[in-house]
Scaffold this motif. Structure first.
Motif, PDB file in Angstrom:
ATOM      1  N   THR A 169      63.122 -53.742   3.858  1.00 41.41           N
ATOM      2  CA  THR A 169      62.921 -52.654   2.897  1.00 41.41           C
ATOM      3  C   THR A 169      64.051 -51.632   2.958  1.00 41.41           C
ATOM      4  OG1 THR A 169      61.632 -51.322   4.453  1.00 41.41           O
ATOM      5  CG2 THR A 169      60.429 -52.924   3.105  1.00 41.41           C
ATOM      6  N   GLN A 170      64.766 -51.584   4.057  1.00 40.94           N
ATOM      7  CA  GLN A 170      65.894 -50.675   4.245  1.00 40.94           C
ATOM      8  C   GLN A 170      66.958 -51.425   5.041  1.00 40.94           C
ATOM      9  OE1 GLN A 170      66.752 -47.158   3.633  1.00 40.94           O
ATOM     10  NE2 GLN A 170      68.663 -47.974   4.455  1.00 40.94           N
ATOM     11  N   SER A 171      68.210 -51.252   4.682  1.00 45.86           N
ATOM     12  CA  SER A 171      69.288 -51.988   5.338  1.00 45.86           C
ATOM     13  C   SER A 171      69.778 -51.240   6.574  1.00 45.86           C
ATOM     14  CB  SER A 171      70.452 -52.184   4.350  1.00 45.86           C
ATOM     15  OG  SER A 171      71.469 -52.955   4.938  1.00 45.86           O
ATOM     16  N   TYR A 172      69.634 -51.899   7.719  1.00 40.39           N
ATOM     17  CA  TYR A 172      70.121 -51.352   8.987  1.00 40.39           C
ATOM     18  C   TYR A 172      71.049 -52.376   9.650  1.00 40.39           C
ATOM     19  CZ  TYR A 172      66.198 -48.033   8.728  1.00 40.39           C
ATOM     20  OH  TYR A 172      65.300 -47.054   8.337  1.00 40.39           O
ATOM     21  N   GLU A 173      71.996 -51.861  10.421  1.00 43.36           N
ATOM     22  CA  GLU A 173      72.789 -52.708  11.296  1.00 43.36           C
ATOM     23  C   GLU A 173      72.758 -52.066  12.672  1.00 43.36           C
ATOM     24  OE1 GLU A 173      77.079 -55.067  11.424  1.00 43.36           O
ATOM     25  OE2 GLU A 173      76.373 -54.089   9.596  1.00 43.36           O
ATOM     26  N   VAL A 174      72.408 -52.861  13.693  1.00 41.56           N
ATOM     27  CA  VAL A 174      72.109 -52.301  15.006  1.00 41.56           C
ATOM     28  C   VAL A 174      73.150 -52.735  16.030  1.00 41.56           C
ATOM     29  CG1 VAL A 174      70.362 -52.083  16.829  1.00 41.56           C
ATOM     30  CG2 VAL A 174      69.644 -52.354  14.437  1.00 41.56           C
ATOM     31  N   PHE A 175      73.658 -51.745  16.775  1.00 38.55           N
ATOM     32  CA  PHE A 175      74.577 -51.960  17.894  1.00 38.55           C
ATOM     33  C   PHE A 175      73.924 -51.354  19.132  1.00 38.55           C
ATOM     34  CE2 PHE A 175      76.954 -51.733  14.027  1.00 38.55           C
ATOM     35  CZ  PHE A 175      78.046 -52.580  14.160  1.00 38.55           C
ATOM     36  N   ILE A 176      73.791 -52.128  20.201  1.00 36.05           N
ATOM     37  CA  ILE A 176      73.161 -51.608  21.411  1.00 36.05           C
ATOM     38  C   ILE A 176      74.049 -51.901  22.616  1.00 36.05           C
ATOM     39  CG2 ILE A 176      70.831 -51.891  20.476  1.00 36.05           C
ATOM     40  CD1 ILE A 176      70.483 -54.348  22.218  1.00 36.05           C
ATOM     41  N   SER A 177      73.892 -51.095  23.654  1.00 37.61           N
ATOM     42  CA  SER A 177      74.619 -51.362  24.894  1.00 37.61           C
ATOM     43  C   SER A 177      73.668 -51.261  26.067  1.00 37.61           C
ATOM     44  CB  SER A 177      75.774 -50.373  25.082  1.00 37.61           C
ATOM     45  OG  SER A 177      75.318 -49.154  25.644  1.00 37.61           O
TER      46      SER A 177
END
Length: 432
Positions: free
Chosen positions: A134-142
């Motif tokens: 429903t919403q565009s996200y791009e996730v970066f995690i460390s």
């Protein structure tokens, strides 16, 4: 919530703010850039204090330079005390929602969540946001633990994440930050110091020694002792010291157990095995298993350990015997890892090859030699490679001033040129 949001704002790129970028680590940026603009979760892992946070901020800044609006970047580092109130994934989600309501970003939102393992059930949030349609996200995690992708997240995100391991500065980065020429002398200087980024802004050797000790203590305390409720922290450190001072030597759990018992330590095989595993999880040390070159399979039993950075040896335990040949072998091992290889100790009947490095269908055999000082040394170092019957590349890496001619297909590479060789060498054949 407004006060909490203000804490968040000062660490983000909003309103013209540009957080510190540090030394630009282009190899990592180029690798990660190739996997951006999709729903893959980008996972940045590595030992504490190797620059993961800087790399996340460099990625965010790179996105902004490519046209992403700063308001579409959300960055949170759980290491900062400003975010002590974010302990559970629901609290992080509340902060993200408040950010969206306040800044009203249009289009895709890029979430940068640094040291995320310190948030309870963070896996649920990452899975939900990365797959939100429903919403565009791009996730970066460390994170600073090699097991952060075990268990639930690995199951939830199977095939939907890409992993990048961050190391201390390579020799290439060392000459970039010090502005020195690539040479044998510079390489030996690098070998005798280390690649932890903070070392390059400290004024003297005493400050550097204290810093390296603090990094080691912090990693062991926060990522091992507290995480696993270690009952004998002194034993944990003794194991770490033993492994550092025996890096590049074949060891077994029994070796370590017997050594500590000979020093009057009351311990067990299982305790030692667990403690070593915990240390490996922090990336302080890496394990290289033996590989049967003829049988083409790993061999249980003895293994070799290598330091994630030679600073631990150089600044903390320099009084122990640990020759330059072992330091060179350690640096070659790390360079192979940085280049994306899985690295093993090669075994044949009555012979050993320092490294068998594999990547997809590629394979590379590597022998480490301090100096090829005479014919007997050359014959000994080349002998193990010469008996390998397949056609994969074979190299000898040393600190010699002159390059040896190719012999029986074996290439001699000067250590300070290894990175360029690994980048520029032709793709190995697909068959053995």
């Amino acid at each position: 919530m407004e006060e909490k949001f203000n804490s968040l704002a000062k660490f983000n790129f909003w309103n013209g703010n540009v957080p510190q970028q540090g030394f630009l680590r282009t190899d990592y940026l180029n690798a990660i850039r190739g996997y951006c603009h999709n729903k893959l979760v980008k996972v940045i892992v590595g030992q504490r204090r190797t620059g993961k946070s800087y790399i996340l901020r460099q990625i965010a800044n790179d996105l902004i330079n490519s046209g992403v609006h700063p308001h579409n970047i959300f960055y949170l580092n759980k290491e900062y005390i400003d975010f002590d109130f974010v302990n559970h994934y629901t609290e992080l989600e509340q902060l993200i929602k408040h950010y969206q309501l306040t800044l009203k970003p249009l289009g895709k939102i890029y979430l940068f969540l640094d040291e995320i393992q310190n948030i309870v059930q963070w896996e649920r949030l990452v899975n939900s946001y990365s797959q939100d349609f429903t919403q565009s996200y791009e996730v970066f995690i460390s994170g600073s633990n090699s097991n952060m992708l075990s268990g639930e997240l690995a199951t939830l995100l199977s095939g939907r994440y890409i992993n990048f391991e961050i190391f201390p500065f390579s020799f290439k980065e060392y000459i970039g930050i010090t502005q020195r020429n690539s040479s044998k002398e510079t390489y030996i200087n690098y070998m005798q110091t280390g690649g932890l980024p903070e070392l390059f802004v400290l004024p003297n050797e005493e400050n550097k020694r204290h810093y390296v000790a603090s990094v080691k203590d912090t990693v062991l305390l926060r990522d091992v002792i507290q995480r696993h409720a270690i009952k004998d922290p002194k034993l944990l450190e003794e194991i770490f010291i033993y492994l550092v001072n025996n890096a590049a030597n074949l060891l077994s759990i029994n070796n370590v157990t017997n050594y500590l018992k000979s020093k009057g330590r009351k311990t067990t095989y299982d305790t030692i095995a667990n403690y070593i595993g915990y240390i490996e999880d922090t990336f302080l040390l890496h394990k290289a298993e033996r590989f049967d070159i003829k049988g083409k399979d790993t061999i249980a039993g003895n293994v070799k350990y290598y330091c994630n950075d030679l600073a631990y040896k150089n600044y903390l335990y320099a009084g122990f015997g640990y020759g330059i040949g072992y330091q060179l072998e350690n640096l070659i091992y790390l360079e192979l890892l940085r280049s994306g290889y899985e690295v093993y100790v090669g075994v044949m009947p009555n012979k050993e090859v320092d490294f068998v490095a594999t990547k997809a269908d590629q394979k590379l055999y590597v022998q480490s030699a301090y100096l090829l000082i005479d014919e007997a040394t050359i014959k000994r170092e080349y002998a193990s490679l010469e008996v390998i019957s397949d056609n994969y590349p074979k190299i000898v890496v040393s600190l010699d001033d002159l390059v040896m001619p190719i012999s029986n297909g074996i290439i001699h590479v000067q250590a300070w040129k290894l990175h360029d060789f690994l980048i520029n060498s032709p793709v190995p054949p697909l068959g053995g």
